[in-house]
Design a protein around this motif. Structure first.
Motif, PDB file in Angstrom:
ATOM      1  N   TRP A   5       0.853  -1.191   0.083  1.00 35.97           N
ATOM      2  CA  TRP A   5       0.142   0.115   0.142  1.00 35.97           C
ATOM      3  C   TRP A   5       0.600   1.206   0.061  1.00 35.97           C
ATOM      4  CZ3 TRP A   5      -5.112  -0.296  -0.695  1.00 35.97           C
ATOM      5  CH2 TRP A   5      -5.709  -1.506  -0.455  1.00 35.97           C
ATOM      6  N   VAL A   6       0.503   2.284  -0.862  1.00 34.73           N
ATOM      7  CA  VAL A   6       1.522   3.336  -1.069  1.00 34.73           C
ATOM      8  C   VAL A   6       0.435   4.602  -0.688  1.00 34.73           C
ATOM      9  CG1 VAL A   6       1.238   3.619  -3.351  1.00 34.73           C
ATOM     10  CG2 VAL A   6       3.210   4.688  -2.242  1.00 34.73           C
ATOM     11  N   LEU A   7       1.153   5.564  -0.155  1.00 33.38           N
ATOM     12  CA  LEU A   7       0.041   6.906   0.328  1.00 33.38           C
ATOM     13  C   LEU A   7      -0.096   7.559  -1.152  1.00 33.38           C
ATOM     14  CD1 LEU A   7      -1.136   8.747   2.411  1.00 33.38           C
ATOM     15  CD2 LEU A   7       1.172   9.911   2.272  1.00 33.38           C
ATOM     16  N   ASP A   8      -1.170   7.973  -1.439  1.00 34.36           N
ATOM     17  CA  ASP A   8      -1.617   8.606  -2.656  1.00 34.36           C
ATOM     18  C   ASP A   8      -0.865   9.860  -2.800  1.00 34.36           C
ATOM     19  OD1 ASP A   8      -3.285   9.088  -5.032  1.00 34.36           O
ATOM     20  OD2 ASP A   8      -4.467  10.361  -4.075  1.00 34.36           O
ATOM     21  N   PHE A  23      -0.740  -0.297  -9.859  1.00 34.38           N
ATOM     22  CA  PHE A  23      -2.013  -0.240  -9.103  1.00 34.38           C
ATOM     23  C   PHE A  23      -2.942  -1.190  -9.621  1.00 34.38           C
ATOM     24  CE2 PHE A  23      -0.194   4.208  -8.830  1.00 34.38           C
ATOM     25  CZ  PHE A  23      -0.152   4.319  -7.463  1.00 34.38           C
ATOM     26  N   ASP A  24      -3.751  -1.802  -8.723  1.00 36.96           N
ATOM     27  CA  ASP A  24      -4.782  -2.655  -9.081  1.00 36.96           C
ATOM     28  C   ASP A  24      -6.150  -2.122  -8.668  1.00 36.96           C
ATOM     29  OD1 ASP A  24      -5.225  -2.856  -6.277  1.00 36.96           O
ATOM     30  OD2 ASP A  24      -5.128  -4.971  -6.195  1.00 36.96           O
ATOM     31  N   GLY A  25      -6.422  -0.728  -8.648  1.00 36.65           N
ATOM     32  CA  GLY A  25      -7.528  -0.205  -8.358  1.00 36.65           C
ATOM     33  C   GLY A  25      -8.116  -0.268  -6.931  1.00 36.65           C
ATOM     34  N   GLU A  26      -7.650  -0.955  -6.038  1.00 36.05           N
ATOM     35  CA  GLU A  26      -8.144  -0.927  -4.535  1.00 36.05           C
ATOM     36  C   GLU A  26      -7.337   0.346  -3.719  1.00 36.05           C
ATOM     37  OE1 GLU A  26     -10.360  -3.076  -3.006  1.00 36.05           O
ATOM     38  OE2 GLU A  26     -10.475  -3.548  -5.066  1.00 36.05           O
ATOM     39  N   THR A  27      -8.344   0.981  -2.946  1.00 33.50           N
ATOM     40  CA  THR A  27      -7.743   2.273  -2.153  1.00 33.50           C
ATOM     41  C   THR A  27      -8.576   1.888  -0.633  1.00 33.50           C
ATOM     42  OG1 THR A  27      -9.870   3.363  -2.482  1.00 33.50           O
ATOM     43  CG2 THR A  27      -8.003   3.674  -4.163  1.00 33.50           C
ATOM     44  N   LYS A  28      -7.781   2.591   0.335  1.00 38.32           N
ATOM     45  CA  LYS A  28      -8.213   2.438   1.683  1.00 38.32           C
ATOM     46  C   LYS A  28      -8.036   3.806   2.299  1.00 38.32           C
ATOM     47  CE  LYS A  28      -4.623  -0.023   3.718  1.00 38.32           C
ATOM     48  NZ  LYS A  28      -3.855  -1.234   4.650  1.00 38.32           N
ATOM     49  N   ARG A  59      -3.405   0.393  -3.603  1.00 36.80           N
ATOM     50  CA  ARG A  59      -2.521  -0.872  -3.501  1.00 36.80           C
ATOM     51  C   ARG A  59      -1.901  -0.942  -4.989  1.00 36.80           C
ATOM     52  NH1 ARG A  59      -5.949  -5.822  -1.758  1.00 36.80           N
ATOM     53  NH2 ARG A  59      -6.889  -5.590  -4.001  1.00 36.80           N
ATOM     54  N   MET A  60      -0.761  -1.536  -4.704  1.00 38.64           N
ATOM     55  CA  MET A  60      -0.126  -1.919  -5.884  1.00 38.64           C
ATOM     56  C   MET A  60       0.389  -3.370  -5.780  1.00 38.64           C
ATOM     57  SD  MET A  60       2.613   1.366  -6.226  1.00 38.64           S
ATOM     58  CE  MET A  60       3.191   1.221  -8.167  1.00 38.64           C
ATOM     59  N   VAL A  61       0.703  -4.085  -6.927  1.00 40.65           N
ATOM     60  CA  VAL A  61       0.588  -5.438  -6.916  1.00 40.65           C
ATOM     61  C   VAL A  61       1.521  -5.921  -8.019  1.00 40.65           C
ATOM     62  CG1 VAL A  61      -0.322  -7.729  -7.349  1.00 40.65           C
ATOM     63  CG2 VAL A  61      -1.745  -5.979  -6.336  1.00 40.65           C
TER      64      VAL A  61
END
Length: 160
Positions: free
Chosen positions: A123-126, A142-147, A156-158
């Protein structure tokens, strides 16, 4: 410089490093009040590192400076905490290098020791463009997921 497994005796130096690198990496991306609060909780953070090192599911590597007792970076990785189907089972939960060492290859060396060429996610800070570019060079996308977290939006990066 030596990369080695962190041990409980590293808790104070690792806490100080963690506080410093957060301020270096996230200046302008987070309110200064977050950094002040983190520093005010230093003793608790030392205790948490001391407890987690060697007992948690994540393993932590530290990069020692040639100057005794000074750490230049760290990386933590372990079993993924996310349960999405098809997600790699390995999570890189932290990778930081002091700003004075940006661009020297130390981050890449830590990443290689922590996860090698394994499929993983993080997970990386936007807005953290420096980190995003670094991870993209290492094959993460990036896979499109955020939190949303108290410190900001994470993406999220994969790497497969």
């Amino acid at each position: 410089m030596l990369i080695r497994a962190a041990v409980a005796d590293d808790a104070e130096a690792l806490t100080d490093l963690h506080l410093d690198v957060w301020e270096e990496a996230y200046a302008g991306l987070m309110p200064d009040s977050i950094f002040v609060e983190r520093r005010s909780l230093r003793a608790e953070r030392v205790d948490r590192w001391r407890t987690n090192l060697g007992t948690g599911p994540f393993s932590t590597l530290v990069l020692e400076d040639d100057e005794p007792g000074r750490l230049l970076g760290f990386a933590s990785a372990g079993p993924g905490r996310d349960t999405d189907p098809g997600l790699p089972p390995l999570e890189l939960s932290a990778l930081y290098v002091r700003a004075e060492r940006y661009g020297t290859g130390l981050g890449h060396r830590l990443l290689e020791k922590a996860i090698g060429s394994s499929a993983a996610y993080l997970w990386v800070l936007d807005g953290n463009q420096r980190a995003i570019v670094f991870y993209e060079r290492q094959g993460f996308r990036f896979d499109g997921e955020t939190k949303a977290e108290s410190v900001g939006l994470h993406r999220r990066m994969v790497r497969t």
